[in-house]
Every structure is written in C-alpha cells, then in structure tokens.
Design an enzyme around this catalytic site. Sequence first.
Site: not given
Length: 311
Positions: A226, A274
């Site tokens: 994250r 990502h």
Amino acid sequence: MSVLVLYAGSAEQWGPYRPALTRAFEAEGLDVELVTEVEDPATVDYIVHSPSGPIRDFTPYTGAKAVLSLWAGVEEIVGNATLTQPLVRMVDAGLTEGMVEWVTGHVLRHHLGMDDHILNQDGTWRPVAPPLARQRRVALLGLGALGSAVGQALAALNFQVTGWSRSAHEVPGLQCLSGDEGLEATLKGADFVILLLPLTPQTIDVMNARTMALPTRGAVILNPGRGPLIDDAALLKALEDGQIGHATLDVFRTEPLPPEHPFWAHPKVTVTPHIASETRPVTAALAIAANIRRSEDGEPMMHVVDRARGY
C-alpha cells in the site's frame, strides 16, 4: 432454490467476470441467478463488490448474507457506515502467484545487479559476481497470505528471511517477529525490505526516517503493498543520502502517480503501475463461488474482515 448474486464491480470487468463466475458457480453445484441490477435490493443474497462499482449505500440490501470484495485491500470500504453485512476480502491463488512472481523477480534483479549489465553495454568487462542469496538478509513486513507465500518463495532460494507482523504469526520456514521491538530487529541490517502490510492507522508511514535508518546502507525497498506504508519525503531523503540504494514501488498515495511526482525521474526509483498482484477473473471467481457455497452449506465463510482491525 436459486441464489441471487448481484455483481457490483466495475462495468469494464463485467465482460470477463460474467463467464468466469458462471462457470465457478456451476462447478460448486450452485443454482445462481447472476445479475448487475435488481428491482428490489432486499432480495439480493450476496453482493460481489469493488470500490469502482456502483454501490456506495448498502442499507437497502437487507437480505444480503455477505459482501464479497473483488479486491485484496478493503480500506476503501471497511469504514462504510452503511455496510452492516459481513465483508469478505479477496484471497485467491492468482493474487498470490502474481505477487510472488513480482517480488521474486525484482529481488533477484537487485540481488544479481542486473541493471548494471542491462544498462551498461559499453564494452567494459566487469567480472564481479554478486553474493549468494544465503548472504542476503530480507525483512518482510506483513505475514498474511501474500506475505507468507512471498517469504517462503524467497527462503526456498536461500535468502535469509525474517518476517514481521503487528500480531504474532508462525510461518513454516521463516523467522517471525512481532511488536515494536520485533520491527526494529527485523529491519536492522536487512539488505531488502519488502512491504506487504495491510493499510491501517497503525501501519501508515511504517517506513519513515527512523525505520529507514535501520537496514544496511544501500538497502533496497520494494513496496507492492500500500502506498501510505512509506513516508515519501523520508524515502526521497534516504535515497539522496545513500541510506536506501533503490526503491521499487508498485503502489502510491495517489494513483495513477501524477506525472510531476519526483519518483518518475529519480534514478534510484523504479515505478510499476500497480500490477504486482492483479485480481484475475478466473481465479477470483473460484474463490467467490467457494465462499458462497460454504455459506449456503452452513459453513463459516473464509477471509471475513475483522472490522476492528480493518482487514
């Protein structure tokens, strides 16, 4: 009796998810009506959800037995006050395999010094061999399903892996520590730091100026977990100082990463968009169908989120 399942993911993903979910439900022996909209929300038995989908208010879905997330991270939904149904996070083989491959590939890239050979084809013979994996220390922060699999894969390659989590875990083949003292011991002298913690108020900026001073000088940070796990300003300073040798980052506080962000042009930062662990419809559908079958058979569902802990 048919089970009514509402797909509330992104419209773009409905194409691949519809056949994948249909096949998975059939394989589990479930009689399912799979829809993208309903006249009466109270009739829905299960909601397959992603934050990019249309549902923000879960109040009308009074008959729903669970909300099954298509995302591994649940921080964008877990605090929704209207969500009173059990929330199930996504844990599936495809996510795990993708994460293991991404992390292992980038660890080996830096361990073997591949950039030097790929980027410097200038006719200079550089016969310098890297250390063996058994001489490298890896600090793995996060020992959930993804972290455990990553740690075991690296340990199988003979890296010295120490895993840390906020609460105590045991993972076969790994040294596992927990608590504040355990975090310091895990990071101290590490050559690689891998971040796979969930995002909670307690894990924000876990890698900051103080903790980035603990690994060996020139250590590599990999963050496929994250974005807010890292203090960006502290990381940039540690890179400039040479305390951190390189950062390979797949997640960011703002996504997509703005074009003007200094990470893009920094020579010691690798940005990936990502992609370390993408949810794949075929394997995600299997996990969803298995959990719904468990629920319909009166068995406890797997991977139900603990609201107090946030994951």
